[in-house]
Design a protein around this motif. Structure first.
Motif, PDB file in Angstrom:
ATOM      1  N   LEU A  95      29.539  96.197 104.734  1.00  0.00           N
ATOM      2  CA  LEU A  95      30.401  95.431 103.841  1.00  0.00           C
ATOM      3  C   LEU A  95      30.077  95.893 102.429  1.00  0.00           C
ATOM      4  O   LEU A  95      28.896  96.001 102.070  1.00  0.00           O
ATOM      5  CB  LEU A  95      30.145  93.934 103.941  1.00  0.00           C
ATOM      6  N   ALA A  96      31.120  96.177 101.661  1.00  0.00           N
ATOM      7  CA  ALA A  96      30.905  96.706 100.319  1.00  0.00           C
ATOM      8  C   ALA A  96      31.921  96.111  99.350  1.00  0.00           C
ATOM      9  O   ALA A  96      33.019  95.720  99.740  1.00  0.00           O
ATOM     10  CB  ALA A  96      31.024  98.232 100.336  1.00  0.00           C
ATOM     11  N   ARG A  97      31.534  96.070  98.082  1.00  0.00           N
ATOM     12  CA  ARG A  97      32.418  95.590  97.015  1.00  0.00           C
ATOM     13  C   ARG A  97      32.931  96.804  96.249  1.00  0.00           C
ATOM     14  O   ARG A  97      32.161  97.670  95.840  1.00  0.00           O
ATOM     15  CB  ARG A  97      31.651  94.659  96.073  1.00  0.00           C
ATOM     16  N   ALA A 117      37.339 105.672  95.796  1.00  0.00           N
ATOM     17  CA  ALA A 117      36.906 104.346  95.360  1.00  0.00           C
ATOM     18  C   ALA A 117      35.396 104.314  95.408  1.00  0.00           C
ATOM     19  O   ALA A 117      34.789 104.669  96.426  1.00  0.00           O
ATOM     20  CB  ALA A 117      37.475 103.271  96.269  1.00  0.00           C
ATOM     21  N   SER A 118      34.760 103.903  94.319  1.00  0.00           N
ATOM     22  CA  SER A 118      33.307 103.724  94.282  1.00  0.00           C
ATOM     23  C   SER A 118      33.007 102.302  94.709  1.00  0.00           C
ATOM     24  O   SER A 118      33.647 101.357  94.236  1.00  0.00           O
ATOM     25  CB  SER A 118      32.769 103.965  92.880  1.00  0.00           C
ATOM     26  N   VAL A 119      32.026 102.152  95.611  1.00  0.00           N
ATOM     27  CA  VAL A 119      31.697 100.835  96.138  1.00  0.00           C
ATOM     28  C   VAL A 119      30.200 100.593  96.063  1.00  0.00           C
ATOM     29  O   VAL A 119      29.406 101.525  95.968  1.00  0.00           O
ATOM     30  CB  VAL A 119      32.178 100.676  97.606  1.00  0.00           C
ATOM     31  N   ALA A 120      29.827  99.318  96.112  1.00  0.00           N
ATOM     32  CA  ALA A 120      28.424  98.905  96.202  1.00  0.00           C
ATOM     33  C   ALA A 120      28.238  98.299  97.588  1.00  0.00           C
ATOM     34  O   ALA A 120      28.857  97.277  97.907  1.00  0.00           O
ATOM     35  CB  ALA A 120      28.093  97.886  95.119  1.00  0.00           C
ATOM     36  N   ILE A 121      27.417  98.942  98.424  1.00  0.00           N
ATOM     37  CA  ILE A 121      27.181  98.471  99.787  1.00  0.00           C
ATOM     38  C   ILE A 121      26.241  97.273  99.714  1.00  0.00           C
ATOM     39  O   ILE A 121      25.126  97.375  99.208  1.00  0.00           O
ATOM     40  CB  ILE A 121      26.585  99.592 100.662  1.00  0.00           C
ATOM     41  N   MET A 122      26.708  96.132 100.248  1.00  0.00           N
ATOM     42  CA  MET A 122      25.938  94.895 100.164  1.00  0.00           C
ATOM     43  C   MET A 122      25.269  94.514 101.477  1.00  0.00           C
ATOM     44  O   MET A 122      24.230  93.875 101.474  1.00  0.00           O
ATOM     45  CB  MET A 122      26.848  93.749  99.733  1.00  0.00           C
ATOM     46  N   MET A 123      25.884  94.884 102.608  1.00  0.00           N
ATOM     47  CA  MET A 123      25.344  94.542 103.926  1.00  0.00           C
ATOM     48  C   MET A 123      25.503  95.719 104.867  1.00  0.00           C
ATOM     49  O   MET A 123      26.510  96.422 104.821  1.00  0.00           O
ATOM     50  CB  MET A 123      26.065  93.334 104.526  1.00  0.00           C
ATOM     51  N   VAL A 124      24.522  95.911 105.730  1.00  0.00           N
ATOM     52  CA  VAL A 124      24.594  96.889 106.806  1.00  0.00           C
ATOM     53  C   VAL A 124      24.554  96.088 108.093  1.00  0.00           C
ATOM     54  O   VAL A 124      23.559  95.423 108.374  1.00  0.00           O
ATOM     55  CB  VAL A 124      23.432  97.894 106.756  1.00  0.00           C
ATOM     56  N   GLY A 125      25.648  96.115 108.846  1.00  0.00           N
ATOM     57  CA  GLY A 125      25.746  95.243 110.014  1.00  0.00           C
ATOM     58  C   GLY A 125      25.715  93.810 109.530  1.00  0.00           C
ATOM     59  O   GLY A 125      26.491  93.408 108.671  1.00  0.00           O
ATOM     60  N   SER A 126      24.763  93.040 110.052  1.00  0.00           N
ATOM     61  CA  SER A 126      24.625  91.648 109.605  1.00  0.00           C
ATOM     62  C   SER A 126      23.399  91.451 108.724  1.00  0.00           C
ATOM     63  O   SER A 126      23.032  90.320 108.410  1.00  0.00           O
ATOM     64  CB  SER A 126      24.540  90.725 110.824  1.00  0.00           C
ATOM     65  N   THR A 127      22.767  92.554 108.296  1.00  0.00           N
ATOM     66  CA  THR A 127      21.564  92.472 107.467  1.00  0.00           C
ATOM     67  C   THR A 127      21.898  92.778 106.018  1.00  0.00           C
ATOM     68  O   THR A 127      22.422  93.848 105.718  1.00  0.00           O
ATOM     69  CB  THR A 127      20.495  93.479 107.962  1.00  0.00           C
ATOM     70  N   PRO A 128      21.619  91.861 105.101  1.00  0.00           N
ATOM     71  CA  PRO A 128      21.892  92.142 103.691  1.00  0.00           C
ATOM     72  C   PRO A 128      20.947  93.204 103.142  1.00  0.00           C
ATOM     73  O   PRO A 128      19.798  93.305 103.569  1.00  0.00           O
ATOM     74  CB  PRO A 128      21.668  90.799 102.993  1.00  0.00           C
ATOM     75  N   GLN A 181      18.577  94.771 100.269  1.00  0.00           N
ATOM     76  CA  GLN A 181      17.746  94.195  99.214  1.00  0.00           C
ATOM     77  C   GLN A 181      18.302  94.603  97.852  1.00  0.00           C
ATOM     78  O   GLN A 181      18.217  93.867  96.898  1.00  0.00           O
ATOM     79  CB  GLN A 181      16.307  94.646  99.376  1.00  0.00           C
ATOM     80  N   GLU A 182      18.880  95.805  97.778  1.00  0.00           N
ATOM     81  CA  GLU A 182      19.541  96.270  96.570  1.00  0.00           C
ATOM     82  C   GLU A 182      20.831  96.952  97.022  1.00  0.00           C
ATOM     83  O   GLU A 182      20.920  97.427  98.144  1.00  0.00           O
ATOM     84  CB  GLU A 182      18.663  97.253  95.795  1.00  0.00           C
ATOM     85  N   ASP A 183      21.839  96.972  96.166  1.00  0.00           N
ATOM     86  CA  ASP A 183      23.104  97.607  96.520  1.00  0.00           C
ATOM     87  C   ASP A 183      22.927  99.124  96.590  1.00  0.00           C
ATOM     88  O   ASP A 183      22.300  99.731  95.729  1.00  0.00           O
ATOM     89  CB  ASP A 183      24.185  97.282  95.491  1.00  0.00           C
ATOM     90  N   PHE A 184      23.489  99.716  97.650  1.00  0.00           N
ATOM     91  CA  PHE A 184      23.550 101.162  97.771  1.00  0.00           C
ATOM     92  C   PHE A 184      24.930 101.599  97.313  1.00  0.00           C
ATOM     93  O   PHE A 184      25.909 100.876  97.503  1.00  0.00           O
ATOM     94  CB  PHE A 184      23.335 101.604  99.226  1.00  0.00           C
ATOM     95  N   GLN A 185      25.022 102.762  96.705  1.00  0.00           N
ATOM     96  CA  GLN A 185      26.304 103.267  96.226  1.00  0.00           C
ATOM     97  C   GLN A 185      27.019 104.006  97.347  1.00  0.00           C
ATOM     98  O   GLN A 185      26.392 104.723  98.121  1.00  0.00           O
ATOM     99  CB  GLN A 185      26.104 104.200  95.038  1.00  0.00           C
ATOM    100  N   GLY A 186      28.325 103.827  97.415  1.00  0.00           N
ATOM    101  CA  GLY A 186      29.141 104.502  98.415  1.00  0.00           C
ATOM    102  C   GLY A 186      30.442 104.956  97.809  1.00  0.00           C
ATOM    103  O   GLY A 186      30.829 104.507  96.726  1.00  0.00           O
ATOM    104  N   VAL A 187      31.122 105.852  98.525  1.00  0.00           N
ATOM    105  CA  VAL A 187      32.414 106.371  98.088  1.00  0.00           C
ATOM    106  C   VAL A 187      33.353 106.393  99.283  1.00  0.00           C
ATOM    107  O   VAL A 187      32.978 106.837 100.370  1.00  0.00           O
ATOM    108  CB  VAL A 187      32.276 107.803  97.518  1.00  0.00           C
TER     109      VAL A 187
END
Length: 190
Positions: free
Chosen positions: A74-76, A85-96, A98-104
């Motif tokens: 899940l990403a914003r 689109a540049s996104v900030a990854i907030m959750m991997v699966g159902s695990t939040p 600890q810090e946002d990872f960057q995605g494209v």
């Protein structure tokens, strides 16, 4: 042995310069820079005699969410341009995370068909929350994500009026209060 604040250190994270530190366990050196080779917490051990302090990474028992190829995230959406689109990854699966990872999400990775007709502005907007799949570890800055599956796409969006929108089809969302319709690449509801 002193340890700094428990921040998730991921493999490849820059830890310091070889002029300032000695490389310890869980690290490697390249071109005068010390990097982490494992997931854990950064620590610094005091200097012995006249040498530099040693920087190291120690594994921890804390559960850190790190995106892997094939992971659903899940990403914003942070910003968009015509190609990605540049996104900030907030959750991997159902695990939040600890810090946002960057995605494209590149324009060619939004839909599985008719890729040449996709327009970024009709797929995502800044502030949207999307469900996507990690397709590549990307470059040093960002993971590459795709929303080509039906269950991937926008799961939460606000209209220009600030109201939560609901999907009306796979490519449109509507503001239930104003009736305004906006284009999005919507995720199929389960």
């Amino acid at each position: 042995m002193s340890s700094q604040a428990a921040v998730a250190i991921t493999p490849g994270r820059r830890l310091g310069l070889t002029q300032e530190y000695e490389a310890g366990t869980g690290t490697y050196m390249r071109n005068g820079i010390i990097y982490s080779s494992i997931l854990g917490s950064k620590g610094i051990k005091g200097a012995e005699g006249s040498g530099n302090p040693t920087v190291f990474v120690e594994r921890s028992n804390a559960k850190f969410a790190i995106p892997n190829i094939g992971s659903e995230v899940l990403a914003r959406v942070v910003r968009i341009n015509p190609r990605a689109a540049s996104v900030a990854i907030m959750m991997v699966g159902s695990t939040p995370c600890q810090e946002d990872f960057q995605g494209v999400v590149r324009v060619q990775d939004i839909r599985a068909t008719e890729k040449d007709l996709v327009q970024m502005i009709n797929s995502f907007r800044p502030g949207d929350i999307i469900r996507a799949e990690v397709i590549s570890l990307g470059d040093q800055r960002s993971y590459y994500l795709a929303t080509t599956k039906n269950e991937h796409g926008v799961v939460f969006a606000q209209s220009a009026a600030g109201n939560t929108m609901v999907p009306t089809s796979w490519e449109e969302m509507q503001d239930p209060k104003t009736g305004d319709v906006e284009k999005r690449k919507c995720a199929k509801a389960f």
